[in-house]
Design an enzyme around this catalytic site. Structure first.
Site, PDB file in Angstrom:
ATOM      1  N   LYS A   1       3.328  -4.838   8.889  1.00 23.58           N
ATOM      2  CA  LYS A   1       3.391  -3.773   7.883  1.00 23.58           C
ATOM      3  C   LYS A   1       4.729  -3.066   8.020  1.00 23.58           C
ATOM      4  O   LYS A   1       5.022  -2.454   9.049  1.00 23.58           O
ATOM      5  CB  LYS A   1       2.228  -2.793   8.113  1.00 23.58           C
TER       6      LYS A   1
ATOM      7  N   VAL B   1       3.132  -5.358   3.269  1.00 26.68           N
ATOM      8  CA  VAL B   1       2.556  -6.139   4.372  1.00 26.68           C
ATOM      9  C   VAL B   1       2.941  -7.622   4.197  1.00 26.68           C
ATOM     10  O   VAL B   1       2.801  -8.178   3.103  1.00 26.68           O
ATOM     11  CB  VAL B   1       1.012  -5.994   4.405  1.00 26.68           C
TER      12      VAL B   1
ATOM     13  N   ASP C   1      -9.309   7.570   5.787  1.00 24.55           N
ATOM     14  CA  ASP C   1      -8.974   6.761   4.615  1.00 24.55           C
ATOM     15  C   ASP C   1      -9.891   5.537   4.477  1.00 24.55           C
ATOM     16  O   ASP C   1      -9.418   4.425   4.245  1.00 24.55           O
ATOM     17  CB  ASP C   1      -7.507   6.328   4.742  1.00 24.55           C
TER      18      ASP C   1
ATOM     19  N   GLY D   1       3.603   1.088   2.753  1.00 23.92           N
ATOM     20  CA  GLY D   1       4.662   0.089   2.719  1.00 23.92           C
ATOM     21  C   GLY D   1       4.136  -1.282   2.337  1.00 23.92           C
ATOM     22  O   GLY D   1       3.045  -1.408   1.786  1.00 23.92           O
TER      23      GLY D   1
ATOM     24  N   GLY E   1       0.835  -1.201   0.000  1.00 22.04           N
ATOM     25  CA  GLY E   1       0.000   0.000   0.000  1.00 22.04           C
ATOM     26  C   GLY E   1       0.865   1.244   0.000  1.00 22.04           C
ATOM     27  O   GLY E   1       2.088   1.167  -0.151  1.00 22.04           O
TER      28      GLY E   1
HETATM   29  N1  LIG Z   1      -3.963  -7.257   8.928  1.00 19.51           N
HETATM   30  C1  LIG Z   1      -3.911  -7.727   7.675  1.00 19.51           C
HETATM   31  N2  LIG Z   1      -4.199  -9.024   7.415  1.00 19.51           N
HETATM   32  C2  LIG Z   1      -4.157  -9.524   6.145  1.00 19.51           C
HETATM   33  N3  LIG Z   1      -3.852  -8.781   5.060  1.00 19.51           N
HETATM   34  C3  LIG Z   1      -3.555  -7.478   5.253  1.00 19.51           C
HETATM   35  C4  LIG Z   1      -3.559  -6.889   6.556  1.00 19.51           C
HETATM   36  N4  LIG Z   1      -3.237  -5.575   6.433  1.00 19.51           N
HETATM   37  C5  LIG Z   1      -3.050  -5.357   5.117  1.00 19.51           C
HETATM   38  N5  LIG Z   1      -3.235  -6.483   4.399  1.00 19.51           N
HETATM   39  C6  LIG Z   1      -3.112  -6.646   2.931  1.00 19.51           C
HETATM   40  O1  LIG Z   1      -2.107  -5.779   2.473  1.00 19.51           O
HETATM   41  C7  LIG Z   1      -2.654  -4.843   1.529  1.00 19.51           C
HETATM   42  C8  LIG Z   1      -1.940  -3.519   1.685  1.00 19.51           C
HETATM   43  O2  LIG Z   1      -2.372  -2.927   2.887  1.00 19.51           O
HETATM   44  P1  LIG Z   1      -2.030  -1.438   3.246  1.00 19.51           P
HETATM   45  O3  LIG Z   1      -2.870  -1.085   4.422  1.00 19.51           O
HETATM   46  O4  LIG Z   1      -0.563  -1.293   3.376  1.00 19.51           O
HETATM   47  O5  LIG Z   1      -2.415  -0.632   1.966  1.00 19.51           O
HETATM   48  P2  LIG Z   1      -3.795  -0.260   1.319  1.00 19.51           P
HETATM   49  O6  LIG Z   1      -4.802  -0.041   2.396  1.00 19.51           O
HETATM   50  O7  LIG Z   1      -4.140  -1.296   0.278  1.00 19.51           O
HETATM   51  O8  LIG Z   1      -3.453   1.098   0.595  1.00 19.51           O
HETATM   52  P3  LIG Z   1      -3.038   2.503   1.270  1.00 19.51           P
HETATM   53  O9  LIG Z   1      -1.781   2.327   2.002  1.00 19.51           O
HETATM   54  O10 LIG Z   1      -2.893   3.379   0.093  1.00 19.51           O
HETATM   55  O11 LIG Z   1      -4.161   2.867   2.189  1.00 19.51           O
HETATM   56  C9  LIG Z   1      -4.138  -4.795   1.831  1.00 19.51           C
HETATM   57  O12 LIG Z   1      -4.891  -4.390   0.720  1.00 19.51           O
HETATM   58  C10 LIG Z   1      -4.410  -6.234   2.224  1.00 19.51           C
HETATM   59  O13 LIG Z   1      -4.546  -6.992   1.046  1.00 19.51           O
END
Ligand SMILES: Nc1ncnc2c1ncn2[C@@H]1O[C@H](COP(=O)(O)OP(=O)(O)OP(=O)(O)O)[C@@H](O)[C@H]1O
Length: 360
Positions: free
Chosen positions: A76, A62, A176, A60, A57
């Site tokens: 993350k 995950v 967000d 960073g 995302g």
């Molecule tokens: N706690 C979690 N358990 C399982 N998968 C996760 C978890 N957190 C994040 N992810 C996966 O990692 C992806 C990236 O998450 P992240 O929160 O870094 O970015 P995002 O929400 O997709 O975008 P942005 O950072 O622009 O808000 C998510 O879309 C999800 O698929």
């Protein structure tokens, strides 16, 4: 909220990588905030191996990991430049405070790792990834989301927001809300992720400006254009999410023909022609007697969604009112819905970085 650090120099000067820093916690919370060592997270994720990467995302990457107590977590690894990040102590303070923000529809945050330039956050791992991944990925994906599941997701997200907005003191604006920040547990219960993360950055910086058009579609116009951030900005984003879940369409879809690309605009047009019923996701309908009831409920939900995306922020309902409307405790019949705020040219939106950290 105060955070106590036992040592005057640093908060992780221990040779024991597995140590649980029990004495670093949110005041009065009893929360088990943990300060993780980088080594522990590295081992948990098998050296941050690509096979454990579950997503990427704006903040960073995950990774899935298993801690020594065998619990499965999502790690993350923040990749934001250090200069834009809060200092170490402030960062840990913010995370310790966020660990105290607990609700059945929020992703549980266990703690963080702060070592030199490295910053990681450790969350409960959500088996079913995100709503964006599971739901917006095409018709096949949507079929598995029947009406009951969709209502459950929407009510869960609404409850999480009502908790952040109306039960936490001081209140928290998520900033967000979008389909990729709604994660799904093993039972497809929604868990809102990424709350409070904006506070980890220095005043005046925002990762929002790096977003793509699809994400901008969730931003209330007043936030996107002038950086004015209130709880009503989250209400706007919730309204967009609701319209996506009921219609099965993305907020912005440039693959569609002109006039169909922007969901909020489309929904408003259909509301004015009394044809919202045509926007209900066709895969929801089974061709049986239940369809009429389902369609009526779905149109009712979309009217609530349109109330949430009204251009004038103060006309948008509070989240507790949204819950009452969704559960039929409060009627929406006869309630005037005014024009939605709508960003006609999303690509032109510039986030005013100076103002983007303001809250009202
Ligand atoms: N706690 C979690 N358990 C399982 N998968 C996760 C978890 N957190 C994040 N992810 C996966 O990692 C992806 C990236 O998450 P992240 O929160 O870094 O970015 P995002 O929400 O997709 O975008 P942005 O950072 O622009 O808000 C998510 O879309 C999800 O698929």
């Amino acid at each position: 909220m105060k955070v106590y650090f036992p040592c005057s120099q640093c908060f992780c000067s221990t040779s024991d990588d597995q140590v649980v820093h029990k004495n670093v916690k949110g005041e009065g919370s009893g929360t088990k905030f943990r300060l993780f060592s980088y080594q522990e997270l590295k081992v948990a994720s098998d050296g941050f191996s690509s096979k454990n990467k579950v997503g990427e995302g704006g903040f960073g990457t995950v990774y899935k990991g298993q801690l020594t107590d065998r619990s499965i977590v999502a790690i993350k690894v923040l990749s934001v430049e250090l200069e834009s990040m809060r200092g170490e102590r402030e960062f840990v303070s913010e995370i310790a405070a966020l660990c105290d923000v607990q609700h059945e529809n929020l992703v549980n945050l266990h703690g963080c790792c702060v070592e030199g330039a490295k910053r990681c956050l450790v969350y409960d791992y959500m088996e079913n990834n995100s709503l964006a991944y599971q739901f917006l990925g095409g018709e096949q994906n949507r079929i598995s989301f029947d009406w009951t599941k969709r209502k459950n997701v929407l009510l869960g997200v609404a409850k999480a927001l009502a908790y952040l907005h109306e039960e936490k003191n001081p209140h928290i604006v998520h900033r967000d809300i979008k389909a990729s920040n709604v994660l799904l547990d093993h039972n497809f219960n929604p868990k809102v992720a990424d709350f409070g993360l904006a506070k980890l950055f220095q005043e005046g910086t925002s990762h929002v400006s790096t977003r793509v058009a699809g994400t901008l579609g969730y931003l209330s116009p007043e936030y996107a254009v002038s950086g004015r951030l209130t709880r009503k900005s989250d209400v706007y984003s919730f309204g967009v999410l609701l319209l996506e879940i009921i219609s099965g369409r993305s907020v912005v879809d440039f693959d569609m023909e002109n006039g169909e690309q922007f969901l909020v605009d489309k929904a408003w047009g259909m509301h004015n022609c009394n044809s919202l019923v045509e926007l209900v996701d066709p895969v929801l309908l089974k061709g049986d007697d239940d369809d009429d009831r389902l369609i009526a409920e779905a149109v009712h939900f979309m009217k609530v969604g349109l109330l949430c995306v009204q251009e004038v922020a103060k006309l948008r309902p509070r989240m507790s009112k949204v819950i009452k409307m969704l559960t039929d405790e409060t009627s929406v019949e006869g309630v005037k819905i005014s024009q939605p705020g709508f960003l006609a040219d999303l690509m032109d939106v510039k986030i005013d970085k100076k103002k983007s950290s303001q809250t009202f």
